[in-house]
Write an enzyme that holds these catalytic residues in place. Structure first.
Site, PDB file in Angstrom:
ATOM      1  N   SER A  33       0.832  -1.196   0.000  1.00 12.45           N
ATOM      2  CA  SER A  33       0.000   0.000   0.000  1.00 12.45           C
ATOM      3  C   SER A  33       0.874   1.256   0.000  1.00 12.45           C
ATOM      4  O   SER A  33       1.534   1.532  -0.993  1.00 12.45           O
ATOM      5  CB  SER A  33      -0.974  -0.040   1.186  1.00 12.45           C
ATOM      6  OG  SER A  33      -1.972   0.940   1.057  1.00 12.45           O
ATOM      7  N   HIS A  60      -4.320  -1.715  -4.139  1.00 12.63           N
ATOM      8  CA  HIS A  60      -5.721  -2.034  -3.832  1.00 12.63           C
ATOM      9  C   HIS A  60      -6.626  -1.899  -5.065  1.00 12.63           C
ATOM     10  O   HIS A  60      -7.769  -1.450  -4.964  1.00 12.63           O
ATOM     11  CB  HIS A  60      -6.248  -1.112  -2.732  1.00 12.63           C
ATOM     12  CG  HIS A  60      -5.413  -1.071  -1.504  1.00 12.63           C
ATOM     13  ND1 HIS A  60      -5.109  -2.198  -0.765  1.00 12.63           N
ATOM     14  CD2 HIS A  60      -4.787  -0.025  -0.878  1.00 12.63           C
ATOM     15  CE1 HIS A  60      -4.359  -1.855   0.270  1.00 12.63           C
ATOM     16  NE2 HIS A  60      -4.142  -0.546   0.214  1.00 12.63           N
TER      17      HIS A  60
END
Length: 231
Positions: free
Chosen positions: A124, A159
């Protein structure tokens, strides 16, 4: 070799019962028992996050440690970082991560370590940070472009399939020219770069994929990359 492994999502923090991506990262070191250092800056050095790292990596063949900028282990951060074989950066606020790294000079230290062969990895925020720019939710109310470290060319979006707003925001930014084209990864997928070139995409989930996103003749093109399932 200069190696970066950028995860769209996954690893110990998102898949505690699925160590495939973490084991892949450890396996890229030439050391039998590599020294792996977790950097949880983006989470504000959250205690629980650090504890989960140790809980996961103590069961692997490695020597785990962590680097806190809120409680530094030493004044000589460069010596501390340069002693490690793998730097593993956690998720959270990419904007705050970059600000703190710059304030402490850690951005320059990590570049030096990478150039000397230390493997850089992350999930991330720990994926976005290595690119020239990326998509982030660090500002809270909406997705935004963020200028990053530039170790790798182009942009990054993690994501890609895991949270509803990431994919359309990235495609909109690339389509409008707000952000350069680059690479996206689903939760459970990782992009492995060697000497700034993408050499492979791997995944901890059978259906997780990586993508190359470009703007061609005013249209956003999404190329699904060959992604090797590690299971």
């Amino acid at each position: 070799m200069r190696q970066i492994i950028a995860m769209g999502g996954g690893g110990f923090s998102m898949e505690p019962d699925n160590p495939l991506l973490d084991l892949y990262i450890l396996g890229q070191s030439e050391k039998r028992k590599p020294k792996v250092c977790f950097v949880p800056t983006a989470s504000g050095d959250a205690y629980n996050y650090v504890e989960r790292f140790y809980s996961a990596f103590r069961s692997h063949e490695c020597t785990p440690s962590h680097l806190s900028l809120f409680r530094p282990p030493t004044r000589d951060l460069e010596a501390y970082v340069m002693d490690k074989d793998i730097i593993y950066v956690g998720g959270g606020s990419t904007k705050n991560l970059l600000a703190l790294w710059k304030e402490w000079g850690l951005d320059g230290i990590l570049r030096k370590a990478w150039q000397r062969g230390t493997i850089l990895a992350g999930v991330s925020a720990g994926s976005i940070c290595w690119f020239e720019e990326g998509v982030t939710d660090s500002f809270g109310d909406e997705m935004e472009r963020l200028q990053c470290l530039g170790f790798l060319k182009g942009s990054n979006c993690p994501h890609y399939d895991g949270e509803a707003e990431w994919r359309p925001a990235y495609e909109q930014f690339v389509g409008s020219g707000k952000i350069a084209g680059g690479f996206a990864a689903d939760d459970g997928a990782a992009l492995h770069f060697i000497d700034e070139e993408l050499v492979r995409a791997v995944s901890s989930r059978p259906d997780a994929k990586a993508y190359e996103i470009t703007l061609e003749n005013g249209k956003v093109t999404e190329k699904v990359m060959k992604t090797t399932y590690l299971g």
